[in-house]
Scaffold this motif. Structure first.
Motif: not given
Length: 269
Positions: A3-14, A123-131
């Protein structure tokens, strides 16, 4: 998912697992890690300068930075202005803090090695994956799909008291940067199929705002990866069993050799 456009607050809440939690699980009892995650302060002044520097250097604008035109936060008016900025998702800065951040930004941008790393990036790229058998996340400061050699590149900005690369090995281990580097590389490899390169940019918080660029070697990567895998398994087991232990049993502590050596020196004097 990237995600290139994810707000910082939304990222931290995930709720996905991140590098900070992996570092904490490696270092502290699970009971403390769970408590600290559930009781995170909404505002930590210790992170204000770093957050503002990230925004200015990574995004190239002062958007979201609010100048509080007061010498400190001792007055009610200053605190009200600060709290209003925080409620709006902005970063409050006092005048002397703003001057620091601007100087740090200039130092990085004008550095021959660091400066180009913050041009042409995402900048500030949010990444989600299974690890590690569970959903994980990372928030990348600067992402280059091509570093000029055909290889992707992650750049991480650190504001610090000491940017000396000669002492960074100890700093990296003390602050768990090996965890972070390995986690970020692995999550991007899981998402893109290519293991990226990773560089740290260090900028000092005080004049003359020295800057250095550091790359941890592959042994650091292997060390961080092993720590992450062990911490992730421990975290997953705690979640599945809902068991968050503290210190347990009787822990035998051995006298350190340096203490015995010091005592021997005192006796022989």
């Amino acid at each position: 998912m990237i995600r290139y456009d994810m707000p910082e607050r939304d990222y931290h809440a995930h709720p996905a697992l991140n590098a900070s939690t992996l570092k904490a699980v490696h270092k502290y009892p699970l009971k403390k890690v769970r408590h600290d995650l559930d009781n995170r302060p909404a505002y930590n002044p210790a992170f204000t300068l770093g957050s503002a520097a990230h925004r200015l250097i990574l995004e190239g604008t002062g958007d979201g930075i609010v100048l509080i035109d007061k010498p400190d936060y001792r007055t009610k008016e200053a605190r009200v202005s600060r709290d209003a900025a925080l409620a709006d998702g902005s970063i409050p800065l006092l005048p002397h803090e703003h001057d620091q951040v601007v100087a740090m930004c200039a130092a990085v941008k004008n550095d021959d090695t660091a400066g180009p790393l913050f041009t042409g990036h995402q900048p500030e790229v949010s990444v989600f994956a299974d690890l590690y058998g569970q959903e994980c996340k990372a928030r990348i400061d600067a992402w280059h799909q091509d570093d000029g050699t055909g290889r992707p590149l992650i750049v991480d900005l650190k504001t610090t008291q000491d940017a000396n690369p000669e002492t960074f090995a100890r700093t990296a281990l003390n602050y768990g940067y090996d965890h972070q580097m390995a986690h970020y590389r692995d999550i991007m490899e899981a998402e893109t199929g290519t293991l990226p390169r990773f560089l740290f940019v260090l900028v000092e918080k005080t004049a003359p705002y020295l800057v250095s660029v550091v790359e941890l070697d592959e042994l650091f990567y292997d060390l961080g990866r092993q720590k992450n895998e062990a911490a992730a398994a421990k975290w997953l087991h705690a979640k599945e069993t809902n068991h968050w232990p503290g210190y347990q049993g009787i822990n035998r502590v051995l006298a350190p050799m340096w203490a015995l050596d010091e005592l021997e020196e005192e006796i022989t004097v």
